[in-house]
Design a protein around this motif. Structure first.
Motif, PDB file in Angstrom:
ATOM      1  N   MET A   1       0.846  -1.207   0.000  1.00  0.00           N
ATOM      2  CA  MET A   1       0.000   0.000   0.000  1.00  0.00           C
ATOM      3  C   MET A   1       0.873   1.246   0.000  1.00  0.00           C
ATOM      4  O   MET A   1       1.856   1.323   0.707  1.00  0.00           O
ATOM      5  N   GLN A   2       0.477   2.183  -0.835  1.00  0.00           N
ATOM      6  CA  GLN A   2       1.218   3.434  -0.964  1.00  0.00           C
ATOM      7  C   GLN A   2       0.886   4.362   0.206  1.00  0.00           C
ATOM      8  O   GLN A   2      -0.249   4.370   0.683  1.00  0.00           O
ATOM      9  N   ARG A   3       1.865   5.135   0.665  1.00  0.00           N
ATOM     10  CA  ARG A   3       1.542   6.188   1.643  1.00  0.00           C
ATOM     11  C   ARG A   3       0.569   7.163   0.986  1.00  0.00           C
ATOM     12  O   ARG A   3       0.844   7.639  -0.109  1.00  0.00           O
ATOM     13  N   PRO A   4      -0.587   7.474   1.615  1.00  0.00           N
ATOM     14  CA  PRO A   4      -1.511   8.399   0.955  1.00  0.00           C
ATOM     15  C   PRO A   4      -0.978   9.834   0.957  1.00  0.00           C
ATOM     16  O   PRO A   4      -0.133  10.194   1.778  1.00  0.00           O
ATOM     17  N   ILE A   5      -1.478  10.598   0.013  1.00  0.00           N
ATOM     18  CA  ILE A   5      -1.090  11.997  -0.130  1.00  0.00           C
ATOM     19  C   ILE A   5      -2.205  12.852   0.471  1.00  0.00           C
ATOM     20  O   ILE A   5      -3.386  12.604   0.227  1.00  0.00           O
ATOM     21  N   ALA A   6      -1.829  13.861   1.230  1.00  0.00           N
ATOM     22  CA  ALA A   6      -2.835  14.745   1.837  1.00  0.00           C
ATOM     23  C   ALA A   6      -3.215  15.850   0.859  1.00  0.00           C
ATOM     24  O   ALA A   6      -2.346  16.464   0.242  1.00  0.00           O
ATOM     25  N   ILE A   7      -4.525  16.049   0.711  1.00  0.00           N
ATOM     26  CA  ILE A   7      -5.021  17.165  -0.099  1.00  0.00           C
ATOM     27  C   ILE A   7      -5.381  18.276   0.891  1.00  0.00           C
ATOM     28  O   ILE A   7      -6.335  18.143   1.665  1.00  0.00           O
ATOM     29  N   THR A   8      -4.639  19.357   0.857  1.00  0.00           N
ATOM     30  CA  THR A   8      -4.848  20.410   1.861  1.00  0.00           C
ATOM     31  C   THR A   8      -5.462  21.674   1.271  1.00  0.00           C
ATOM     32  O   THR A   8      -5.750  22.617   2.003  1.00  0.00           O
ATOM     33  N   GLY A   9      -5.661  21.661  -0.049  1.00  0.00           N
ATOM     34  CA  GLY A   9      -6.279  22.838  -0.651  1.00  0.00           C
ATOM     35  C   GLY A   9      -6.905  22.470  -1.977  1.00  0.00           C
ATOM     36  O   GLY A   9      -6.479  21.526  -2.649  1.00  0.00           O
ATOM     37  N   ALA A  10      -7.945  23.196  -2.357  1.00  0.00           N
ATOM     38  CA  ALA A  10      -8.600  22.941  -3.636  1.00  0.00           C
ATOM     39  C   ALA A  10      -9.189  24.239  -4.170  1.00  0.00           C
ATOM     40  O   ALA A  10      -9.630  25.091  -3.397  1.00  0.00           O
ATOM     41  N   GLY A  11      -9.169  24.375  -5.482  1.00  0.00           N
ATOM     42  CA  GLY A  11      -9.775  25.536  -6.123  1.00  0.00           C
ATOM     43  C   GLY A  11     -10.445  25.093  -7.408  1.00  0.00           C
ATOM     44  O   GLY A  11     -10.004  24.129  -8.051  1.00  0.00           O
ATOM     45  N   ILE A  12     -11.513  25.766  -7.775  1.00  0.00           N
ATOM     46  CA  ILE A  12     -12.257  25.325  -8.960  1.00  0.00           C
ATOM     47  C   ILE A  12     -13.023  26.483  -9.590  1.00  0.00           C
ATOM     48  O   ILE A  12     -13.537  27.367  -8.897  1.00  0.00           O
ATOM     49  N   GLU A  86      -4.140  27.620  -3.466  1.00  0.00           N
ATOM     50  CA  GLU A  86      -3.035  27.939  -2.552  1.00  0.00           C
ATOM     51  C   GLU A  86      -3.539  28.687  -1.323  1.00  0.00           C
ATOM     52  O   GLU A  86      -3.052  28.498  -0.217  1.00  0.00           O
ATOM     53  N   GLU A  87      -4.563  29.511  -1.529  1.00  0.00           N
ATOM     54  CA  GLU A  87      -5.132  30.237  -0.394  1.00  0.00           C
ATOM     55  C   GLU A  87      -5.859  29.271   0.552  1.00  0.00           C
ATOM     56  O   GLU A  87      -5.722  29.337   1.771  1.00  0.00           O
ATOM     57  N   ASP A  88      -6.611  28.348  -0.053  1.00  0.00           N
ATOM     58  CA  ASP A  88      -7.364  27.371   0.729  1.00  0.00           C
ATOM     59  C   ASP A  88      -6.431  26.524   1.588  1.00  0.00           C
ATOM     60  O   ASP A  88      -6.760  26.161   2.713  1.00  0.00           O
ATOM     61  N   ALA A  89      -5.227  26.219   1.036  1.00  0.00           N
ATOM     62  CA  ALA A  89      -4.286  25.365   1.769  1.00  0.00           C
ATOM     63  C   ALA A  89      -3.522  26.155   2.825  1.00  0.00           C
ATOM     64  O   ALA A  89      -2.838  25.562   3.665  1.00  0.00           O
ATOM     65  N   GLY A  90      -3.610  27.463   2.746  1.00  0.00           N
ATOM     66  CA  GLY A  90      -2.885  28.285   3.712  1.00  0.00           C
ATOM     67  C   GLY A  90      -1.381  28.126   3.620  1.00  0.00           C
ATOM     68  O   GLY A  90      -0.673  28.192   4.623  1.00  0.00           O
ATOM     69  N   VAL A  91      -0.884  27.872   2.400  1.00  0.00           N
ATOM     70  CA  VAL A  91       0.574  27.781   2.271  1.00  0.00           C
ATOM     71  C   VAL A  91       1.156  29.187   2.350  1.00  0.00           C
ATOM     72  O   VAL A  91       0.597  30.139   1.810  1.00  0.00           O
ATOM     73  N   VAL A  92       2.267  29.294   3.053  1.00  0.00           N
ATOM     74  CA  VAL A  92       2.898  30.592   3.259  1.00  0.00           C
ATOM     75  C   VAL A  92       3.400  31.111   1.916  1.00  0.00           C
ATOM     76  O   VAL A  92       4.042  30.364   1.163  1.00  0.00           O
ATOM     77  N   PRO A  93       3.097  32.371   1.567  1.00  0.00           N
ATOM     78  CA  PRO A  93       3.624  32.917   0.321  1.00  0.00           C
ATOM     79  C   PRO A  93       5.142  32.723   0.259  1.00  0.00           C
ATOM     80  O   PRO A  93       5.825  32.861   1.270  1.00  0.00           O
ATOM     81  N   GLY A  94       5.615  32.352  -0.919  1.00  0.00           N
ATOM     82  CA  GLY A  94       7.045  32.115  -1.068  1.00  0.00           C
ATOM     83  C   GLY A  94       7.438  30.658  -0.887  1.00  0.00           C
ATOM     84  O   GLY A  94       8.565  30.283  -1.173  1.00  0.00           O
ATOM     85  N   THR A  95       6.507  29.813  -0.407  1.00  0.00           N
ATOM     86  CA  THR A  95       6.802  28.374  -0.281  1.00  0.00           C
ATOM     87  C   THR A  95       7.255  27.825  -1.636  1.00  0.00           C
ATOM     88  O   THR A  95       6.658  28.140  -2.665  1.00  0.00           O
ATOM     89  N   ARG A  96       8.294  26.986  -1.616  1.00  0.00           N
ATOM     90  CA  ARG A  96       8.816  26.410  -2.852  1.00  0.00           C
ATOM     91  C   ARG A  96       7.902  25.256  -3.273  1.00  0.00           C
ATOM     92  O   ARG A  96       7.772  24.280  -2.545  1.00  0.00           O
ATOM     93  N   VAL A  97       7.259  25.414  -4.437  1.00  0.00           N
ATOM     94  CA  VAL A  97       6.305  24.398  -4.880  1.00  0.00           C
ATOM     95  C   VAL A  97       6.557  23.986  -6.328  1.00  0.00           C
ATOM     96  O   VAL A  97       7.282  24.661  -7.080  1.00  0.00           O
TER      97      VAL A  97
END
Lengths: 400, 298
Positions: A1-12, A86-97
């Motif tokens: 079983m694969q380690r699951p990936i967390a979905i922390t933000g979504a936009g549509i 990115e806003e929904d996930a609350g990632v800090v501006p400047g995060t390397r993505v």
């Protein structure tokens, strides 16, 4: 079983509206936005489509972009959705993505508008490069507050966004990036509207996925992006986890350039690969957000594949293309976000306009909204021309 | 997770003689001209009936893939991953110009059907009967790099033993005229080409190793050093750096030309047996570094 990936933000953004709240609200209310084309300039404006009800000018305003700068509509749609994510996930501006985009039309709306001027009028020549999917993706990357160190673009026709999400997940597993924004964007263009029309697979009425009398698909447009990270990384920064991506599978039907095989072999392999990765049995799946385009060929082939895989334990099945239209390369991302909304809200939307069971299938899709249902695992299918079949499995973040 | 794979076959159809070796490459004329591909006899690779309906990019992609597979004696790979910057330009252009000139009616779907970039990978899959993993990367000048990274992920996960990596781009008269007017390719011969590699998770039959790779939009020096140090290496450990200028004199300019650069690295390592090569790439959109080694490199 694969380690699951967390979905922390979504936009549509789609015909269903802008943002998660509007999208969910319209799905729950059964609002069908499919109708005549209002914004794309075409002789086929009578063909029903799931158009985003904003002109290019309104999209520029929504994106706060300078109208002097030529930006393809697919990039504008992508900016709206990726910024929300990115806003929904609350990632800090400047995060390397990393930003992974699934698209096919790229800047085709610009290309078809200025095609005759390219090479003849120097004022327009600088727009040629906007045709490229990579360039349209970089426009999205530059509009984000995250620092996008890496972009990639996947183009597998109607499964492009699903494959972009899967590739994004691989980037997380590899440890190359802590945070990946992945999804897809596609705008309506005369090019692919006429292409699908010439194939005679567009319904002149709102589409009826899985119905015995179905006559084809309605095109749609839109963009959706997910913010993905490892569970550990999400927990470390205290991010809210909307859902988990627990499996993804890809296989090729290798049957025909535009038709699916009668036994749905590629679809079965893709779904099985996703189940294997997630360590799940078919009976663990509660709802299949089907590819369900409304064409005779797809829905029969996908339905047969579902019957083979799930046997007599058929989960809820439905297509949300009856709301959004078929947003081709973005479809996998729109449906990923819808699947996550379903998981979070214990909700299965109705497969609109279904009346008669297909004699070749032994099941009916969900005909009415189901509220407060137990959903732990939702499968989202995306199948493309050329037999590029992909399947994603999203799982509830809260253990029951 | 390691980011590594073994290369067991490498072939190219380019402005050089079809499937030729590096020793036989000749420099192309330097300025502003379009040098077309030198095509092999496609009948060896494609049923002439099927080939009649295929554009040049599809025929080249299938032929070069079959050539690479025959080199390592694999009938059908476990997966197919394609990289193309511009996709199926001639079919796209044909449908588009018909629509612009004749209007939106009476359009024939055959060109549209073959216009999407994933037509390449799916036609290879159909011709080989390959039902495995199949994806297409289209990140213009980094199309090969994205596709290669996908191959490395797939092999490292162990879900497949080998992968066919095919890259292709084509030039049309119309596109050449547009891009030439824009002056995008000043001083470099413009061309086209298709390359194929077979990558394996096992060293058996390998002649080169992809040790690691990185692609970035910014901070190239930092990213390169980070990649090298994560492999216990520094810049002194690199024996040879191959830049786009080194190989484009032989293959000309096209969006997936870096695949031809990868082929040059492979052939050099095949000849030398050992050594470390860094294939570097650069465009207005970013930078890429692929670290390769010979099979006998410690």
């Amino acid at each position: 079983m694969q380690r699951p990936i967390a979905i922390t933000g979504a936009g549509i953004i789609s015909a269903l509206g802008i943002g998660l709240e509007q999208t969910l609200g319209n799905l729950v209310d059964g609002v069908c936005p499919i109708g005549p084309i209002r914004h794309l300039q075409t002789g086929h404006s009578g063909l029903p489509c799931g158009e985003v009800d904003l002109s290019d000018s309104q999209l520029y305003d929504l994106c706060r972009e300078d109208k002097e700068r030529v930006i393809p509509r697919s990039s504008l749609l992508g900016i709206v959705a990726a910024r929300q994510a990115e806003e929904d996930a609350g990632v800090v501006p400047g995060t390397r993505v990393a930003l992974i985009n699934g698209t096919t039309v790229g800047g085709m709306d610009i290309t078809e508008r200025y095609f005759n001027l390219f090479g003849n009028n120097p004022d327009y020549n600088s727009l040629i490069k906007l045709h490229l999917d990579g360039v349209t993706t970089d426009i999205i990357a530059d509009a984000l507050s995250c620092s996008v160190a890496y972009t990639d673009v996947i183009s597998t026709a109607c499964s492009a966004a699903a494959n972009a999400i899967a590739f994004g997940a691989e980037l997380i597993l590899s440890g190359k990036y802590d945070v990946v924004i992945a999804g897809g964007t596609e705008c309506l263009t005369k090019f692919h509207l006429n292409g699908f029309n010439s194939l005679m697979i567009l319904d002149s009425n709102p589409c009826r996925p899985f119905d015995a009398s179905r006559k084809g698909l309605n095109l749609g447009e839109g963009a959706a992006f997910l913010v993905m990270e490892s569970k550990e990384h999400a927990e470390m920064r205290g991010a809210r986890i909307r859902a988990l991506l627990s499996g993804w599978g890809n296989a090729c039907d290798a049957y025909h350039q535009t038709a699916s095989s009668p036994d749905g072999r590629g679809a079965i392999c893709a779904m099985q690969a996703a189940l294997d990765m997630a360590g799940l049995k078919p009976s663990d799946i509660n709802y299949v957000n089907a590819h369900g385009t409304g064409t005779e060929n797809n829905d029969l082939s996908e339905g047969v594949a579902l019957m083979t895989l799930f046997g007599d334990k058929m989960p809820y099945v439905g297509s949300t293309k009856c709301f959004t239209g078929h947003a081709t390369s973005a479809a996998g991302a729109l449906e990923a976000v819808i699947s996550i909304l379903c998981l979070q809200n214990r909700f299965v939307p109705a497969n609109l306009r279904f009346e008669t069971k297909d004699p070749g299938l032994n099941f009916c899709p969900v005909t009415e909204n189901l509220m407060d249902v137990e959903l732990r695992h939702v499968m989202s299918n995306s199948f493309g021309f050329g037999g590029n079949d992909s399947s994603l499995i999203f799982s509830s973040a809260c253990p029951i | 997770m390691k980011n590594k794979a073994y290369i067991i076959a490498a072939s190219a159809i380019s402005a050089q003689e079809p499937f030729s070796r590096m020793e036989d490459f000749a420099a192309l004329p330097a300025e502003g001209v379009f040098v077309p591909c030198k095509d092999p006899d496609f009948k060896q690779y494609i049923n002439p009936m099927a080939g009649r309906r295929m554009s040049g990019i599809l025929k080249r992609s299938i032929a070069v893939s079959k050539h690479a597979l025959s080199e390592c004696v694999i009938a059908c790979p476990d997966a197919i991953i394609t990289g193309t910057g511009n996709g199926c330009v001639s079919d796209t252009e044909a449908f588009l110009s018909k629509m612009v000139e004749d209007g939106e009616s009476m359009l024939n779907p055959s060109k549209f059907i073959c216009s999407t970039p994933n037509t390449i990978g799916s036609q290879i899959a159909i011709s080989l009967g390959c039902k495995g993993f199949n994806s297409t990367h289209v990140n213009d000048r980094f199309a090969m790099e994205g596709a290669l990274q996908d191959c490395l992920f797939l092999l490292q996960k162990g879900s497949v033993k080998n992968v066919l990596l095919c890259t292709a781009d084509q030039m049309t008269e119309g596109l050449y005229r547009m891009l030439n007017v824009e002056g995008l390719w000043k001083g470099i011969p413009v061309s086209e080409g298709a390359c194929a590699f077979v990558l394996s998770s096992s060293p058996e039959g390998a002649f080169a190793v992809v040790e690691d790779m990185v692609q970035t939009r910014s901070n190239p020096e930092w990213e390169l050093d980070r990649m090298l140090s994560s492999n216990g290496l520094n810049r002194d450990d690199i024996d040879l750096t191959i830049t786009p200028e080194d190989y484009k004199k032989y293959c000309g300019e096209f969006l997936s030309a870096s695949a031809f650069g990868l082929l040059c690295c492979c052939q050099t390592l095949k000849n030398n047996g050992a050594g470390r090569i860094l294939l570097s790439g650069e465009s207005s959109r970013g930078y890429s570094y692929i670290l390769l080694s010979g099979i006998c490199t410690n």
